[in-house]
Structure formats: C-alpha cells, structure tokens
Motif scaffolding. Structure first.
Motif, PDB file in Angstrom:
ATOM      1  N   ALA A  38       0.832  -1.208   0.000  1.00 27.90           N
ATOM      2  CA  ALA A  38       0.000   0.000   0.000  1.00 27.90           C
ATOM      3  C   ALA A  38       0.868   1.261   0.000  1.00 27.90           C
ATOM      4  CB  ALA A  38      -0.930  -0.005   1.212  1.00 27.90           C
ATOM      5  N   LEU A  39       1.936   1.262   0.800  1.00 26.96           N
ATOM      6  CA  LEU A  39       2.843   2.410   0.832  1.00 26.96           C
ATOM      7  C   LEU A  39       3.489   2.639  -0.529  1.00 26.96           C
ATOM      8  CD1 LEU A  39       4.645   2.094   4.267  1.00 26.96           C
ATOM      9  CD2 LEU A  39       3.189   3.967   3.502  1.00 26.96           C
ATOM     10  N   GLN A  42       1.146   4.208  -2.922  1.00 28.13           N
ATOM     11  CA  GLN A  42       1.021   5.637  -2.617  1.00 28.13           C
ATOM     12  C   GLN A  42       2.249   6.398  -3.108  1.00 28.13           C
ATOM     13  OE1 GLN A  42       0.555   6.607   1.536  1.00 28.13           O
ATOM     14  NE2 GLN A  42       1.157   8.716   1.195  1.00 28.13           N
ATOM     15  N   TYR A  43       3.442   5.862  -2.859  1.00 29.33           N
ATOM     16  CA  TYR A  43       4.677   6.532  -3.274  1.00 29.33           C
ATOM     17  C   TYR A  43       4.729   6.711  -4.789  1.00 29.33           C
ATOM     18  CZ  TYR A  43       6.607   5.603   1.401  1.00 29.33           C
ATOM     19  OH  TYR A  43       6.838   5.552   2.746  1.00 29.33           O
ATOM     20  N   THR A  45       2.089   7.001  -6.848  1.00 29.75           N
ATOM     21  CA  THR A  45       1.035   7.874  -7.375  1.00 29.75           C
ATOM     22  C   THR A  45       1.117   9.283  -6.805  1.00 29.75           C
ATOM     23  OG1 THR A  45      -0.515   7.029  -5.718  1.00 29.75           O
ATOM     24  CG2 THR A  45      -0.560   5.991  -7.880  1.00 29.75           C
ATOM     25  N   THR A  46       0.965   9.417  -5.490  1.00 28.35           N
ATOM     26  CA  THR A  46       0.935  10.753  -4.887  1.00 28.35           C
ATOM     27  C   THR A  46       2.271  11.166  -4.296  1.00 28.35           C
ATOM     28  OG1 THR A  46       0.145   9.856  -2.787  1.00 28.35           O
ATOM     29  CG2 THR A  46      -1.512  10.595  -4.350  1.00 28.35           C
ATOM     30  N   ALA A  48       5.618  11.043  -1.496  1.00 29.39           N
ATOM     31  CA  ALA A  48       5.855  11.208  -0.060  1.00 29.39           C
ATOM     32  C   ALA A  48       6.744  12.435   0.101  1.00 29.39           C
ATOM     33  CB  ALA A  48       6.522   9.960   0.509  1.00 29.39           C
ATOM     34  N   ARG A  52       7.879  11.403  -5.658  1.00 30.45           N
ATOM     35  CA  ARG A  52       7.277  10.181  -6.191  1.00 30.45           C
ATOM     36  C   ARG A  52       8.354   9.182  -6.573  1.00 30.45           C
ATOM     37  NH1 ARG A  52       4.695  11.471 -11.157  1.00 30.45           N
ATOM     38  NH2 ARG A  52       4.497   9.239 -11.379  1.00 30.45           N
TER      39      ARG A  52
END
Length: 110
Positions: A38-39, A42-43, A45-46, A48, A52
């Motif tokens: 999941a992380l 996220q990294y 797409t959006t 941290a 990206r």
C-alpha cells in the motif's frame, strides 16, 4: 524506497549510455506485506516527503528467504554491512565502540 529511486536516477545521469534505469525490490515474506504494498502504491502515485517513486519496474515482490538463496545472500551482506557501521558493545568491557574508533581486532583481515 526514496533512496533506491534516487540511486537509479543518479545512474541515469552519470551513465547515460546505459539508458533508463528500473529497479526491483524483493523482500522476505512478513506480516507487513500488505502495508508495504500500500505504501509503495502511494509513493508511486501521490508521492511522499521525498517525492514520487518513478523507477521501479514492478511492485515490491515478497518471497520466503528460506527457499531463495539469493535473498539469503542479500540478507547476509546487508547484516554484515549493518554490523560494520553500527556501533556495538565490547564483549569484555561493555564499552560502546563507533565504526571510527573500534579496536583493530574487530575489523576483518586484521
């Protein structure tokens, strides 16, 4: 993940003759697999705080290190590097030694 992506980016810049760089992350199986997946999603797409992740060829893969020799070797090398740089206690005196001032007998080859 950010450091790995940056490493691949630096390879592209320093060695342009090698073309685009893509990396693969392989982990030992653990109860954290879904969290890591999941992380990473996220990294990609959006992003941290470090930005990206752009240079992974695939989502992180998880396998059992007991049946994968190369993952066992990677674990061994990573642990050796960790032990080299991580401060540790002297078995005789209990003093903590940093990598810069550890006794010579603790360094391989001495």
């Amino acid at each position: 993940a950010g450091h790995f992506d940056r490493y691949l980016e630096n390879l592209e810049i320093e060695k342009p003759q090698y073309g685009k760089q893509r990396g693969l992350m392989i982990f030992d199986q653990s109860k954290h697999e879904k969290t890591v997946q999941a992380l990473m999603a996220q990294y990609r797409t959006t992003g941290a705080s470090f930005g990206r992740i752009k240079r992974l060829a695939e989502v992180p893969l998880f396998t059992d290190s007991k049946i994968t020799r190369m993952l066992q070797l990677a674990d061994f090398v990573a642990y050796a590097i960790f032990r080299y740089y991580e401060p540790r206690r002297s078995p005789k005196t209990g003093h903590t030694w940093s990598p810069q001032n550890r006794p010579k007998e603790w360094v391989a080859g001495h």
